[in-house]
Every structure is written in C-alpha cells, then in structure tokens.
Design a protein around this motif. Structure first.
Motif, PDB file in Angstrom:
ATOM      1  N   ILE A   1       0.840  -1.204   0.000  1.00 12.33           N
ATOM      2  CA  ILE A   1       0.000   0.000   0.000  1.00 12.33           C
ATOM      3  C   ILE A   1       0.871   1.248   0.000  1.00 12.33           C
ATOM      4  CG2 ILE A   1      -1.609   1.373   1.402  1.00 12.33           C
ATOM      5  CD1 ILE A   1      -2.855  -1.293   2.321  1.00 12.33           C
ATOM      6  N   GLN A   2       1.900   1.238   0.830  1.00  9.70           N
ATOM      7  CA  GLN A   2       2.809   2.385   0.886  1.00  9.70           C
ATOM      8  C   GLN A   2       3.444   2.632  -0.479  1.00  9.70           C
ATOM      9  OE1 GLN A   2       5.888   3.967   4.155  1.00  9.70           O
ATOM     10  NE2 GLN A   2       6.392   1.932   3.414  1.00  9.70           N
ATOM     11  N   ASP A   3       3.857   1.581  -1.149  1.00 10.46           N
ATOM     12  CA  ASP A   3       4.481   1.735  -2.467  1.00 10.46           C
ATOM     13  C   ASP A   3       3.486   2.278  -3.488  1.00 10.46           C
ATOM     14  OD1 ASP A   3       6.878   0.814  -1.501  1.00 10.46           O
ATOM     15  OD2 ASP A   3       6.599  -1.243  -2.211  1.00 10.46           O
ATOM     16  N   VAL A   4       2.267   1.776  -3.468  1.00 13.47           N
ATOM     17  CA  VAL A   4       1.268   2.208  -4.447  1.00 13.47           C
ATOM     18  C   VAL A   4       0.912   3.676  -4.244  1.00 13.47           C
ATOM     19  CG1 VAL A   4      -1.126   1.908  -5.213  1.00 13.47           C
ATOM     20  CG2 VAL A   4       0.309  -0.095  -4.797  1.00 13.47           C
ATOM     21  N   LEU A   5       0.720   4.103  -2.998  1.00 10.52           N
ATOM     22  CA  LEU A   5       0.322   5.491  -2.735  1.00 10.52           C
ATOM     23  C   LEU A   5       1.435   6.466  -3.076  1.00 10.52           C
ATOM     24  CD1 LEU A   5      -1.712   5.267   0.591  1.00 10.52           C
ATOM     25  CD2 LEU A   5      -2.528   5.179  -1.754  1.00 10.52           C
ATOM     26  N   GLY A   6       2.669   6.109  -2.809  1.00  4.45           N
ATOM     27  CA  GLY A   6       3.788   6.961  -3.194  1.00  4.45           C
ATOM     28  C   GLY A   6       3.890   8.270  -2.434  1.00  4.45           C
ATOM     29  N   ILE A   7       3.392   8.299  -1.191  1.00  6.16           N
ATOM     30  CA  ILE A   7       3.515   9.510  -0.382  1.00  6.16           C
ATOM     31  C   ILE A   7       4.522   9.260   0.742  1.00  6.16           C
ATOM     32  CG2 ILE A   7       1.241  10.435  -0.928  1.00  6.16           C
ATOM     33  CD1 ILE A   7       0.175   9.287   1.653  1.00  6.16           C
ATOM     34  N   ASP A   8       5.141  10.339   1.210  1.00  6.78           N
ATOM     35  CA  ASP A   8       6.191  10.231   2.225  1.00  6.78           C
ATOM     36  C   ASP A   8       5.649  10.255   3.640  1.00  6.78           C
ATOM     37  OD1 ASP A   8       8.572  10.753   0.271  1.00  6.78           O
ATOM     38  OD2 ASP A   8       7.172  12.402  -0.087  1.00  6.78           O
ATOM     39  N   TYR A   9       4.478  10.874   3.811  1.00  9.16           N
ATOM     40  CA  TYR A   9       3.848  10.952   5.124  1.00  9.16           C
ATOM     41  C   TYR A   9       2.379  10.597   4.949  1.00  9.16           C
ATOM     42  CZ  TYR A   9       1.665  12.785   9.349  1.00  9.16           C
ATOM     43  OH  TYR A   9       0.929  12.894  10.513  1.00  9.16           O
ATOM     44  N   GLY A  10       1.907   9.675   5.760  1.00  9.52           N
ATOM     45  CA  GLY A  10       0.491   9.318   5.706  1.00  9.52           C
ATOM     46  C   GLY A  10       0.214   8.200   6.690  1.00  9.52           C
ATOM     47  N   GLY A  11      -1.005   7.720   6.670  1.00 10.14           N
ATOM     48  CA  GLY A  11      -1.388   6.652   7.577  1.00 10.14           C
ATOM     49  C   GLY A  11      -2.348   5.689   6.925  1.00 10.14           C
ATOM     50  N   ILE A  12      -2.440   4.506   7.518  1.00  8.00           N
ATOM     51  CA  ILE A  12      -3.344   3.461   7.047  1.00  8.00           C
ATOM     52  C   ILE A  12      -4.176   3.003   8.234  1.00  8.00           C
ATOM     53  CG2 ILE A  12      -3.528   1.227   5.874  1.00  8.00           C
ATOM     54  CD1 ILE A  12      -0.574   1.644   4.982  1.00  8.00           C
ATOM     55  N   ASP A  13      -5.492   3.107   8.115  1.00 12.65           N
ATOM     56  CA  ASP A  13      -6.417   2.590   9.114  1.00 12.65           C
ATOM     57  C   ASP A  13      -7.026   1.298   8.574  1.00 12.65           C
ATOM     58  OD1 ASP A  13      -5.959   4.680  10.812  1.00 12.65           O
ATOM     59  OD2 ASP A  13      -7.846   5.711  10.427  1.00 12.65           O
ATOM     60  N   PHE A  14      -7.046   0.250   9.395  1.00 12.63           N
ATOM     61  CA  PHE A  14      -7.498  -1.052   8.885  1.00 12.63           C
ATOM     62  C   PHE A  14      -7.896  -1.983  10.020  1.00 12.63           C
ATOM     63  CE2 PHE A  14      -2.986  -1.197   9.733  1.00 12.63           C
ATOM     64  CZ  PHE A  14      -2.783  -2.429  10.340  1.00 12.63           C
ATOM     65  N   GLY A  15      -8.600  -3.027   9.636  1.00 14.56           N
ATOM     66  CA  GLY A  15      -8.878  -4.142  10.528  1.00 14.56           C
ATOM     67  C   GLY A  15      -8.239  -5.396   9.963  1.00 14.56           C
ATOM     68  N   LEU A  16      -8.482  -6.531  10.626  1.00 14.05           N
ATOM     69  CA  LEU A  16      -7.973  -7.819  10.148  1.00 14.05           C
ATOM     70  C   LEU A  16      -9.105  -8.824  10.141  1.00 14.05           C
ATOM     71  CD1 LEU A  16      -4.630  -8.177  12.188  1.00 14.05           C
ATOM     72  CD2 LEU A  16      -4.850  -7.592   9.767  1.00 14.05           C
ATOM     73  N   ASN A  17      -9.113  -9.712   9.148  1.00 14.27           N
ATOM     74  CA  ASN A  17     -10.073 -10.810   9.183  1.00 14.27           C
ATOM     75  C   ASN A  17      -9.391 -12.079   9.676  1.00 14.27           C
ATOM     76  OD1 ASN A  17      -8.666 -11.880   7.005  1.00 14.27           O
ATOM     77  ND2 ASN A  17     -10.239 -11.352   5.485  1.00 14.27           N
ATOM     78  N   ALA A  18     -10.155 -13.148   9.777  1.00 19.18           N
ATOM     79  CA  ALA A  18      -9.636 -14.390  10.347  1.00 19.18           C
ATOM     80  C   ALA A  18      -8.507 -14.983   9.517  1.00 19.18           C
ATOM     81  CB  ALA A  18     -10.773 -15.405  10.485  1.00 19.18           C
ATOM     82  N   ALA A  19      -8.477 -14.674   8.222  1.00 23.49           N
ATOM     83  CA  ALA A  19      -7.438 -15.203   7.343  1.00 23.49           C
ATOM     84  C   ALA A  19      -6.153 -14.380   7.383  1.00 23.49           C
ATOM     85  CB  ALA A  19      -7.961 -15.270   5.913  1.00 23.49           C
ATOM     86  N   GLY A  20      -6.167 -13.284   8.136  1.00 22.01           N
ATOM     87  CA  GLY A  20      -4.984 -12.431   8.195  1.00 22.01           C
ATOM     88  C   GLY A  20      -4.953 -11.375   7.122  1.00 22.01           C
ATOM     89  N   ASP A  21      -6.068 -11.242   6.381  1.00 21.22           N
ATOM     90  CA  ASP A  21      -6.134 -10.179   5.376  1.00 21.22           C
ATOM     91  C   ASP A  21      -6.360  -8.832   6.055  1.00 21.22           C
ATOM     92  OD1 ASP A  21      -5.930 -11.843   3.094  1.00 21.22           O
ATOM     93  OD2 ASP A  21      -8.023 -12.435   3.355  1.00 21.22           O
ATOM     94  N   LEU A  22      -5.890  -7.811   5.396  1.00 19.93           N
ATOM     95  CA  LEU A  22      -6.050  -6.446   5.882  1.00 19.93           C
ATOM     96  C   LEU A  22      -7.351  -5.870   5.326  1.00 19.93           C
ATOM     97  CD1 LEU A  22      -3.165  -3.867   5.969  1.00 19.93           C
ATOM     98  CD2 LEU A  22      -5.354  -3.223   4.994  1.00 19.93           C
ATOM     99  N   LEU A  23      -8.254  -5.464   6.214  1.00 20.10           N
ATOM    100  CA  LEU A  23      -9.518  -4.843   5.824  1.00 20.10           C
ATOM    101  C   LEU A  23      -9.310  -3.331   5.804  1.00 20.10           C
ATOM    102  CD1 LEU A  23     -11.950  -6.928   8.094  1.00 20.10           C
ATOM    103  CD2 LEU A  23     -11.183  -7.438   5.766  1.00 20.10           C
ATOM    104  N   LEU A  24      -9.208  -2.763   4.630  1.00 19.76           N
ATOM    105  CA  LEU A  24      -8.812  -1.362   4.511  1.00 19.76           C
ATOM    106  C   LEU A  24      -9.983  -0.427   4.815  1.00 19.76           C
ATOM    107  CD1 LEU A  24      -6.478   0.549   3.696  1.00 19.76           C
ATOM    108  CD2 LEU A  24      -7.494   0.591   1.407  1.00 19.76           C
TER     109      LEU A  24
END
Length: 502
Positions: free
Chosen positions: A417-440
């Motif tokens: 996600i950090q690579d795709v966004l290409g910004i130097d400062y920012g944040g990611i808010d997310f949850g997790l599901n049972a499979a370990g996936d990131l819920l954005l």
C-alpha cells in the motif's frame, strides 16, 4: 552551527533588556518586551513567568493575556488558555484577537455555536479582521456550508504571501516551505515541526501570487492532504512546485491520487488487502426514487455507509441499513456529492471492532495505535480504551511487536500500500479478518499524530508516538541535508571546471 547570528542577537537584546529593567523595575513595557523575547527564544517557562509578572503589576494587560493564553495553548494547557482569553475579552471586549483565540479553542473542542459567536463578534469589531474570517471559514466548512466557507477563507487569506512562523532555536535552522489549503483537508502537521529545528514559511497555493518568489527553503512539506476536498489547491500546488528544486515531501501530484474512490480502485489489486467497494454519487441521484436500484447496479448491498467527502473523525458518516434509511441519512449529510462505501463487518470473535493505525514515514512503517470498540464507527477518542485494561494490554502488544501481531500477510500488504500510494507521510487505518487479510478503512495523508494525555494509563503509548515524531523530523532534516550536500557538490564541480578552463 551553534552561533546562528539572529540567536546571538536575541541573547544580546535580552541582556540589554534585563539591564534596563534593573534601572527601571516598574516599567511594564520593558517587562512585556522581555517576556515576548523569552517566548521567541523558546524559553517557555521563563516566558510564562514573564507574562505573569506583567499581569501582577498590570492585571488588564491585553497583550500579556493574549500571549500567555497562546503560550498555554501550545504547551498543552487548554483550560488555562481559555481562562486567559476569557479574561482578555472581559477586560477588553473591543479587541478582536482574544475573541478569535477563544473561538479557535471552542472550534477545536467541537463547540461550534460558541466558536461562531466569538468569530462573529470579532468581525463586528473589525469586519476585515483576517483571522476571524479564517476561523469562521473553517467552522462553516465543518458544518458543510462550503460556499460560505470559501467566501470567508478568501477574505481571510486575500493578498497574503508567505507567513513566517516563529523560529526559537539557537543553531542555524532548517528552512521549510509548508503548503496548506487553509481548510480542514490539511495534514495536521504543525505540532510536529519543532520550532527549534525548523524555520517554517507557510504558503497557500490558492491565493499565492504566481509572480512572487518563493521564500528561500531547503525542503517542502505539502500539507494539503485531502484529495477529495482540496483538488483545486493540489492542482495549484503541482504548478507551484515547478518553481522549486528542493525535495518535496508528499508531492501534490501523488496526493491527488489518494481520494477514497481512487484508492479503492488502486488498492483492490494488492494481495492480502480487502478493499470496500467505493463510489461517489450526487445527492440528486441518492434522493431519487430509484436510489436503491442505482446502488444495486453499482454492486452495492445493504447495509452500506454514506459519508460527506472531506470530513474525518466520524463526522458526517452514516450507516444505512436499507433503502428507506437513505432519506434520513441525506438529511444529516452536507454536500452535493456523497461517497457510498461497502460496509465490512470487522468484528472479531469477541464481537468487538478493531481499528489499527500504522503511519507511513519516509518509506518505513510505524504502529501508532489500536482502537477497540463495540461500535462500528470506531475512533480512538470514542473507543473507551481508558476503561478497559485488557484492550490497553492488546494495544501495547501491537505497539511493541507489530509484525508478530499482524502477521506476514498483513505486513506485506501494508508495504505494498505504501508503495502504491507513493507519499512520504500518511497513515493506514485497517482491521484484520480471520485469514490475516487487511480490511482497509482508509489510507491517506491526513492522519493525526498526537501524544497521549498526561495519564499513567497511557505510558505504554508514548514511545510509539515519539518514534513517529522523530521519524517525521528526521525525514525532513535528512532531505534538507541531502539537498545541501548535492548543492555543495555541484558548486565544487563547477569550481573545478572553472579552474581547469582558466
């Protein structure tokens, strides 16, 4: 260099003032001048005592009351600051600045009616008072009254060039150009720009004279962060950045691509990331009789979320259970365009929702906090973490060992996600599901970093917040130094070439 000439001049001036005060100890003007100078030097406690000394001798000194209030505000004593501003208003009701200062405090705490009264009072005293127009513009934007907000913001910033913020350090500063929109879509970064390190010049691309030179600077921080709200300001910032050779943190062109709908499209392809379906709709369409069918054609199912673009911290954000609830949601949401978001059930086995926040700083990832709540609209300040020791212990584990808590799949997803966004400062808010996936939930530049309150319950959080603060300052200093080295190298090469040609 430790002996920066303006810092030496301040010290000399302070010595002169103190000598004059010894000769004239009853002079209020000299004592006030000394307190102001101590404030400029960053000697906060001495400045505070200096203003109190002035007020002891002259309780109604409006400058001391206002300056003391501002000093208290910026050092975290909000209640004391409010008292100082209120006293300034009581004694000097015809001074607009105290009204604006108190209005800003009310606005920050969500007391919108009280804030509006202060700003309007200031404008009744001086209809051209820029700071009052700025504050009222921000307040109206919070209420979703965009047209009126824009009018006051234009009046508040009209004809302004760069604004220099106080620099209180003794060594030669890092000169920083800070781009802002003057609206709520700006990155809340000012408190991270240590005024003993950075000499900051604030520029608003929307009103900046395109023919005026930019202040001399070593690095740029683009704090125009909300792509959905601030597109015009970002477009103008892109053009403005053609005029600098300095490194730019959060290049405006990169931030332009971080709107919610755009992120949903771009990040849906990242392995290990579950992205909610997201699309923008006009109010007219959502208010129509076929709104349910229109949403269904875009593959939306109920329940879903509706939010007004550009708002954060849960403001103007509604859960809609069925077609019949769309009308009531629209009644509470401002704006002519709204964002529909697929609802993701992010509850764990204990039926609690979890929202992790990870900051992206200069290419690295830093855990900031974990909020746990029974409410789907989860924010740290409303998650009742203070009342639940088990939740605090779980957050402490996340802050101490993020890779172990999140697992390799989610960690790889965060990096992507950090690579795709290409910004130097920012944040990611997310949850997790049972499979370990990131819920954005959200990923952009507008994330707030605040130190925990002075309470022993939050001691475990302090190191994580300080790491983020240090990373931000380190990134800016490193970029400025790299630019200076490159410039010095270029000058050296040019000099050698000149010598060879002689």
């Amino acid at each position: 260099m430790a002996d920066w000439p303006p810092a030496l001049l301040r010290k000399e001036t302070l010595c002169e003032l103190e000598a004059r005060i010894k000769l004239d100890p009853e002079s209020i003007a000299l004592r006030f001048e000394r307190a102001c100078l101590l404030n400029e030097m960053g000697r906060n406690e001495d400045a505070k005592q200096g203003y109190l000394d002035v007020l002891t001798k002259c309780p109604g000194h409006v400058g001391a009351l206002n300056n003391l209030g501002t000093l208290l505000y910026f050092t975290g004593y909000r209640t004391a600051a409010r008292s100082a501003y209120s006293e300034a208003i009581r004694l000097h009701p015809d001074q607009p600045m105290a009204h604006v200062n108190l209005g800003n405090l009310f606005l920050e705490s969500g007391q919108l009616a009280a804030a509006r009264e202060r700003y309007e009072t200031a404008l009744s005293i001086d209809s051209q008072f820029a700071e009052a127009h700025q504050g009222l513009g921000n307040l109206l934007a919070e209420l979703g009254q965009e047209e009126s907000a824009a009018q006051h913001q234009r009046l508040g910033h009209w004809g302004r060039q760069a604004t220099e913020l106080p620099y209180r350090g003794e060594a030669e500063p890092v000169s920083l150009l800070l781009l802002t929109s003057g609206r709520r879509g700006d990155v809340p970064i000012r408190h991270l720009l240590d005024d003993k390190i950075f000499r900051t010049f604030v520029v608003l691309p929307n009103v900046y004279d395109p023919d005026a030179p930019l202040p001399e600077h070593q690095v740029v921080f683009n704090a125009i962060g909300d792509a959905d709200l601030c597109k015009q300001a970002l477009d103008r910032a892109v053009t403005l950045m053609d005029r600098t050779f300095a490194p730019v943190v959060n290049a405006p062109a990169a931030v332009l691509g971080t709107g919610r709908a755009a992120n949903a499209r771009r990040l849906a392809e990242v392995p290990g990331v579950v992205v909610p379906r997201t699309a923008n709709f006009s109010r007219q369409i959502l208010a129509g009789a076929d709104a349910g069918k229109t949403l269904a054609r875009k593959d939306f199912e109920f329940p879903l979320l509706l939010r007004a673009p550009g708002f954060h911290n849960g403001r103007h954000f509604e859960l809609v259970e069925n077609t019949a609830q769309i009308a009531s949601a629209l009644a509470d949401l401002p704006g002519e365009e709204l964002t529909a978001i697929q609802f993701m059930d992010a509850r764990g086995a204990d039926h609690c929702y979890r929202k992790y926040r990870v900051m992206m700083i200069g290419g690295s990832l830093y855990p900031l906090h974990l909020a746990i709540s029974t409410n789907w609209k989860i924010h740290y300040v409303t998650a009742a973490m203070a009342e639940n020791a088990a939740h605090r212990a779980e957050e402490a584990e996340f802050l101490e060992d993020m890779p172990r808590v999140l697992g390799p799949r989610a960690m790889a997803a965060l990096a992507e996600i950090q690579d795709v966004l290409g910004i130097d400062y920012g944040g990611i808010d997310f949850g997790l599901n049972a499979a370990g996936d990131l819920l954005l939930f959200e990923a952009n530049a507008t994330m707030t970093v605040l130190r925990p309150q002075r309470d022993r319950r939050w001691d475990y959080r302090r190191a994580a917040a300080e790491r983020v603060e240090d990373a931000v300052r380190g990134m800016l200093v490193d970029k400025a130094k790299a630019k200076a080295k490159a410039k010095a190298k270029a000058i050296g090469i040019g000099s050698r070439r000149m010598c060879r040609s002689c």
